[in-house]
Design a protein around this motif. Structure first.
Motif, PDB file in Angstrom:
ATOM      1  N   ALA A 128      27.936  32.164 -10.068  1.00 16.48           N
ATOM      2  CA  ALA A 128      27.241  32.500 -11.080  1.00 16.48           C
ATOM      3  C   ALA A 128      25.740  31.935 -11.090  1.00 16.48           C
ATOM      4  O   ALA A 128      25.435  30.825 -10.620  1.00 16.48           O
ATOM      5  CB  ALA A 128      27.585  31.581 -12.172  1.00 16.48           C
ATOM      6  N   VAL A 129      24.894  32.855 -11.201  1.00 12.78           N
ATOM      7  CA  VAL A 129      23.587  32.589 -10.962  1.00 12.78           C
ATOM      8  C   VAL A 129      22.972  31.499 -11.666  1.00 12.78           C
ATOM      9  O   VAL A 129      23.174  31.229 -12.757  1.00 12.78           O
ATOM     10  CB  VAL A 129      22.646  34.049 -11.153  1.00 12.78           C
ATOM     11  CG1 VAL A 129      21.141  33.665 -11.207  1.00 12.78           C
ATOM     12  CG2 VAL A 129      22.805  35.077 -10.459  1.00 12.78           C
ATOM     13  N   GLY A 130      22.381  30.767 -11.120  1.00 14.69           N
ATOM     14  CA  GLY A 130      21.524  29.463 -11.841  1.00 14.69           C
ATOM     15  C   GLY A 130      22.377  28.075 -11.254  1.00 14.69           C
ATOM     16  O   GLY A 130      21.931  27.103 -11.570  1.00 14.69           O
TER      17      GLY A 130
ATOM     18  N   PRO B  41      23.557  31.553  -5.419  1.00 15.77           N
ATOM     19  CA  PRO B  41      23.889  32.758  -5.272  1.00 15.77           C
ATOM     20  C   PRO B  41      22.808  33.562  -5.982  1.00 15.77           C
ATOM     21  O   PRO B  41      21.962  32.928  -6.739  1.00 15.77           O
ATOM     22  CB  PRO B  41      25.272  33.051  -5.873  1.00 15.77           C
ATOM     23  CG  PRO B  41      25.250  31.902  -7.041  1.00 15.77           C
ATOM     24  CD  PRO B  41      24.594  30.625  -6.272  1.00 15.77           C
ATOM     25  N   VAL B  42      22.474  34.554  -5.402  1.00 14.93           N
ATOM     26  CA  VAL B  42      21.532  35.526  -5.991  1.00 14.93           C
ATOM     27  C   VAL B  42      22.075  36.669  -7.055  1.00 14.93           C
ATOM     28  O   VAL B  42      21.344  37.166  -7.818  1.00 14.93           O
ATOM     29  CB  VAL B  42      20.833  36.581  -4.900  1.00 14.93           C
ATOM     30  CG1 VAL B  42      19.985  35.378  -3.953  1.00 14.93           C
ATOM     31  CG2 VAL B  42      21.751  37.235  -4.182  1.00 14.93           C
ATOM     32  N   ARG B  43      23.281  36.689  -7.365  1.00 19.72           N
ATOM     33  CA  ARG B  43      24.092  37.690  -8.222  1.00 19.72           C
ATOM     34  C   ARG B  43      25.441  36.846  -8.541  1.00 19.72           C
ATOM     35  O   ARG B  43      25.770  35.951  -7.955  1.00 19.72           O
ATOM     36  CB  ARG B  43      24.338  38.719  -7.757  1.00 19.72           C
ATOM     37  CG  ARG B  43      25.283  38.793  -6.553  1.00 19.72           C
ATOM     38  CD  ARG B  43      25.293  40.287  -5.906  1.00 19.72           C
ATOM     39  NE  ARG B  43      25.758  40.254  -4.782  1.00 19.72           N
ATOM     40  CZ  ARG B  43      26.205  41.228  -3.688  1.00 19.72           C
ATOM     41  NH1 ARG B  43      25.358  42.451  -4.003  1.00 19.72           N
ATOM     42  NH2 ARG B  43      26.692  41.112  -2.563  1.00 19.72           N
ATOM     43  N   ASP B  44      25.675  37.181  -9.840  1.00 20.39           N
ATOM     44  CA  ASP B  44      27.093  36.850 -10.448  1.00 20.39           C
ATOM     45  C   ASP B  44      28.120  37.721  -9.686  1.00 20.39           C
ATOM     46  O   ASP B  44      28.079  38.513  -9.437  1.00 20.39           O
ATOM     47  CB  ASP B  44      27.136  37.217 -11.919  1.00 20.39           C
ATOM     48  CG  ASP B  44      26.161  36.305 -12.824  1.00 20.39           C
ATOM     49  OD1 ASP B  44      25.764  35.221 -12.290  1.00 20.39           O
ATOM     50  OD2 ASP B  44      25.683  36.890 -13.807  1.00 20.39           O
ATOM     51  N   SER B  45      29.317  36.816  -9.564  1.00 18.20           N
ATOM     52  CA  SER B  45      30.671  37.519  -9.236  1.00 18.20           C
ATOM     53  C   SER B  45      30.895  38.608 -10.321  1.00 18.20           C
ATOM     54  O   SER B  45      30.378  38.315 -11.516  1.00 18.20           O
ATOM     55  CB  SER B  45      31.707  36.591  -9.002  1.00 18.20           C
ATOM     56  OG  SER B  45      32.018  35.962 -10.295  1.00 18.20           O
ATOM     57  N   VAL B  46      31.663  39.426  -9.943  1.00 21.58           N
ATOM     58  CA  VAL B  46      32.123  40.354 -11.006  1.00 21.58           C
ATOM     59  C   VAL B  46      32.644  39.742 -12.277  1.00 21.58           C
ATOM     60  O   VAL B  46      32.428  40.116 -13.383  1.00 21.58           O
ATOM     61  CB  VAL B  46      33.103  41.544 -10.427  1.00 21.58           C
ATOM     62  CG1 VAL B  46      33.624  42.359 -11.592  1.00 21.58           C
ATOM     63  CG2 VAL B  46      32.612  42.483  -9.253  1.00 21.58           C
ATOM     64  N   MET B  47      33.488  38.787 -12.023  1.00 16.52           N
ATOM     65  CA  MET B  47      34.362  38.136 -13.018  1.00 16.52           C
ATOM     66  C   MET B  47      33.282  37.384 -13.732  1.00 16.52           C
ATOM     67  O   MET B  47      33.395  37.515 -15.186  1.00 16.52           O
ATOM     68  CB  MET B  47      35.255  37.039 -12.647  1.00 16.52           C
ATOM     69  CG  MET B  47      36.129  36.207 -13.441  1.00 16.52           C
ATOM     70  SD  MET B  47      37.068  34.872 -12.890  1.00 16.52           S
ATOM     71  CE  MET B  47      35.636  33.865 -12.106  1.00 16.52           C
ATOM     72  N   ALA B  48      32.574  36.720 -13.437  1.00 10.32           N
ATOM     73  CA  ALA B  48      31.249  35.897 -14.090  1.00 10.32           C
ATOM     74  C   ALA B  48      30.533  36.850 -14.943  1.00 10.32           C
ATOM     75  O   ALA B  48      30.118  36.548 -16.087  1.00 10.32           O
ATOM     76  CB  ALA B  48      30.654  34.824 -12.982  1.00 10.32           C
TER      77      ALA B  48
ATOM     78  N   PHE C 136      32.387  41.496  -3.807  1.00  7.78           N
ATOM     79  CA  PHE C 136      31.195  41.046  -2.968  1.00  7.78           C
ATOM     80  C   PHE C 136      31.949  40.092  -1.919  1.00  7.78           C
ATOM     81  O   PHE C 136      31.056  39.297  -1.293  1.00  7.78           O
ATOM     82  CB  PHE C 136      30.319  40.135  -3.791  1.00  7.78           C
ATOM     83  CG  PHE C 136      29.726  41.029  -4.995  1.00  7.78           C
ATOM     84  CD1 PHE C 136      28.922  42.265  -4.693  1.00  7.78           C
ATOM     85  CD2 PHE C 136      29.739  40.537  -6.157  1.00  7.78           C
ATOM     86  CE1 PHE C 136      28.546  43.041  -5.768  1.00  7.78           C
ATOM     87  CE2 PHE C 136      29.089  41.104  -7.295  1.00  7.78           C
ATOM     88  CZ  PHE C 136      28.541  42.534  -6.888  1.00  7.78           C
ATOM     89  N   ASN C 137      32.988  40.234  -1.659  1.00  9.11           N
ATOM     90  CA  ASN C 137      33.896  39.403  -0.536  1.00  9.11           C
ATOM     91  C   ASN C 137      33.269  40.155   0.707  1.00  9.11           C
ATOM     92  O   ASN C 137      33.084  41.421   0.747  1.00  9.11           O
ATOM     93  CB  ASN C 137      35.332  39.477  -0.498  1.00  9.11           C
ATOM     94  CG  ASN C 137      35.852  38.575  -1.888  1.00  9.11           C
ATOM     95  OD1 ASN C 137      34.903  37.920  -2.247  1.00  9.11           O
ATOM     96  ND2 ASN C 137      37.080  38.789  -1.961  1.00  9.11           N
ATOM     97  N   ASN C 138      33.085  39.568   1.898  1.00  3.44           N
ATOM     98  CA  ASN C 138      32.995  40.025   3.234  1.00  3.44           C
ATOM     99  C   ASN C 138      34.147  41.279   3.544  1.00  3.44           C
ATOM    100  O   ASN C 138      33.719  41.924   4.066  1.00  3.44           O
ATOM    101  CB  ASN C 138      32.841  39.048   4.277  1.00  3.44           C
ATOM    102  CG  ASN C 138      31.662  37.938   3.967  1.00  3.44           C
ATOM    103  OD1 ASN C 138      30.582  38.547   3.674  1.00  3.44           O
ATOM    104  ND2 ASN C 138      31.601  36.855   4.688  1.00  3.44           N
TER     105      ASN C 138
END
Length: 478
Positions: free
Chosen positions: A86-88, A103-110, A204-206
């Protein structure tokens, strides 16, 4: 203030949208409760500054005053599990090596929860790297059970479950690999839903194939909130090739008649295969009597598949998922000293695994999936406990013995959760009862065939109606 924090997310949403309460008042109420209780439970970390959060709430109030709503979660405070981005906020996963991992971006869920209007206020605790169903780490310390601060909250979504039970959050997200949504829900008297594999995408998982054995999902104090959050989190994402394209068709319409004639297969302890604390099965069977009273047909049944083979398959799949996640950190300075032994064991086991061994595990998993699909030709719902033990002393790492039987791995005591995970079926944890001491909750897992998430929500909603007073019980405050 307490009256506000007693409400669930749906009730709060109605109050906010009707302007009965403001987003600022809601934020103030939850921040005050967190300040009061979190020192005793240690369930929320990296909480954003109060001024920042109140300014966000004010901005959401202005939007609503202008006729704009971001969605059903508009202005509602949420803390994201510290395993999801979650960004921030740092995504530490309870690991000292990741304390400053921003992180630089939110997960899909967040991102989807934010799109529905929530305000992210911080992160909920998880054990180091999400491993082990007991929420403790050298980074954050231990999270204490909502009903008894002397015992474990479960995990790995332990912080989320405690926040819900103690009304520090109205709703929560979690993730589940080996019961991480189900065990803490059972131990804190709330709901946790591991949806069908692929229902909630992870883009975004590896790895976007094997890693889907672990899934994100909703937690709540009532079924209406649980279902609405699942609808928000779920849905196809082309970046996640195993995500399901079919949508969930569900709305909250509790109907006790759903239970009439429902065929329930009670798997208990798998004919003694699962070492189980005294009283666990009794509490679960008492919960099942409420289904029977409502007209369901409950019968204890055998699994009909060698559980030892399932466990061996599980170990291989777990190593395939957990090993590389730990391995990605092993090159960092201080890794050997700072990563817990259980995580390093997962990594070392994965390093020694050969492809033929993993192939055998995939074949066993496939055979087991077909077998369980056959069980659902006769039974609508299969049931297991959410855990094999009662909540244990919070100072323990994990129970090495159950009912006189030695646990040969740090996670063997949670074997009961592996069956739904391996076959990718939905498994919904609902409150079942309490230990004889009256302080330790236990839950049951309701499992249905693949993609029957909406059906399980309807069954859980009916059960909730039958046991409304029991479900409404709340833990003591410290």
């Amino acid at each position: 203030m307490q009256e506000i924090t007693d409400r669930g997310a749906t009730a709060l949403s109605r109050s906010i949208h009707s302007k009965e309460v403001s987003c600022r008042e809601v934020m103030q109420a939850f921040l005050a409760r967190i300040a009061q209780l979190n020192p005793s439970f240690n369930a929320i970390v990296n909480l954003a500054p109060q001024d920042t959060l109140l300014a966000q709430a004010d901005a959401y109030d202005k939007e609503l005053a202008g006729g704009a709503s971001r969605g059903w979660l508009h202005g509602i405070p949420v803390a994201i599990k510290d395993a999801a981005d979650a960004v921030g906020f740092p995504t530490t996963k309870g690991c000292e090596l990741l304390a400053n991992n921003k992180p630089v971006r939110d997960s899909v869920m967040a991102a989807r929860m934010k799109d529905a209007g929530c305000i992210v206020i911080g992160k909920t605790t998880t054990p180091e790297l999400g491993l082990g169903s007991h929420t403790f780490s050298t980074l954050w310390g231990a999270t204490h059970n909502a009903w008894d601060t002397h015992v474990s909250a479960g995990g790995s979504s332990g912080g989320a479950a405690v926040c819900l039970a103690q009304r520090m959050l109205p709703i929560a997200d979690g993730s589940d690999f080996m019961g991480s949504l189900r065990n803490p829900a059972g131990w804190n008297h709330c709901y946790g839903f591991r949806p069908t594999q692929g229902r909630v995408p992870q883009a975004f998982n590896n790895d976007v194939w094997i890693d889907m054995l672990s899934t994100e999902g909703p937690m709540a104090r009532n079924v209406e909130d649980l279902g609405r959050l699942l609808l928000t989190q779920s849905g196809y994402d082309p970046r996640a090739p195993l995500s399901l394209q079919s949508a969930i068709e569900w709305r909250y319409e509790p109907d006790v008649s759903v239970l009439k004639g429902l065929r329930i297969g009670w798997l208990a302890d798998l004919d003694g295969h699962l070492a189980t604390d005294d009283g666990v099965l009794d509490v679960c069977e008492d919960a099942l009597k409420h289904f029977t009273s409502a007209g369901a047909v409950v019968e204890e049944i055998p699994l009909g598949f060698d559980p030892a083979k399932v466990w061996d398959s599980w170990l291989a799949w777990r190593r395939a998922v957990a090993g590389p996640r730990v391995g990605a950190l092993m090159h960092l300075p201080g890794a050997r000293e700072k990563i817990k032994p259980e995580a390093q064991w997962e990594y070392e086991c994965s390093q020694g695994m050969k492809f033929p061994e993993f192939r055998r595990a995939t074949e066993t998993r496939s055979a087991f999936y077909k077998h369980v699909a056959g069980l659902f030709d006769k039974w609508d719902v299969l049931v297991l406990p959410t855990a094999q033990v009662w909540p244990f002393d919070v100072s323990m790492r994990w129970p090495n013995e159950i009912a006189g039987r030695h646990m040969d791995t740090y996670h063997r005591w949670m074997e009961v959760t592996t069956y739904a995970t391996l076959v990718g079926i939905p498994s919904l944890a609902v409150p079942a009862g309490f230990h004889a001491n009256g302080k330790w909750p236990m839950g049951i897992q309701l499992m249905a065939r693949h993609s029957a998430d909406a059906f399980l929500l309807r069954v859980a909603a009916a059960y909730e109606q039958v046991r409304r007073d029991f479900i409404a019980l709340r833990p003591p405050q410290p």
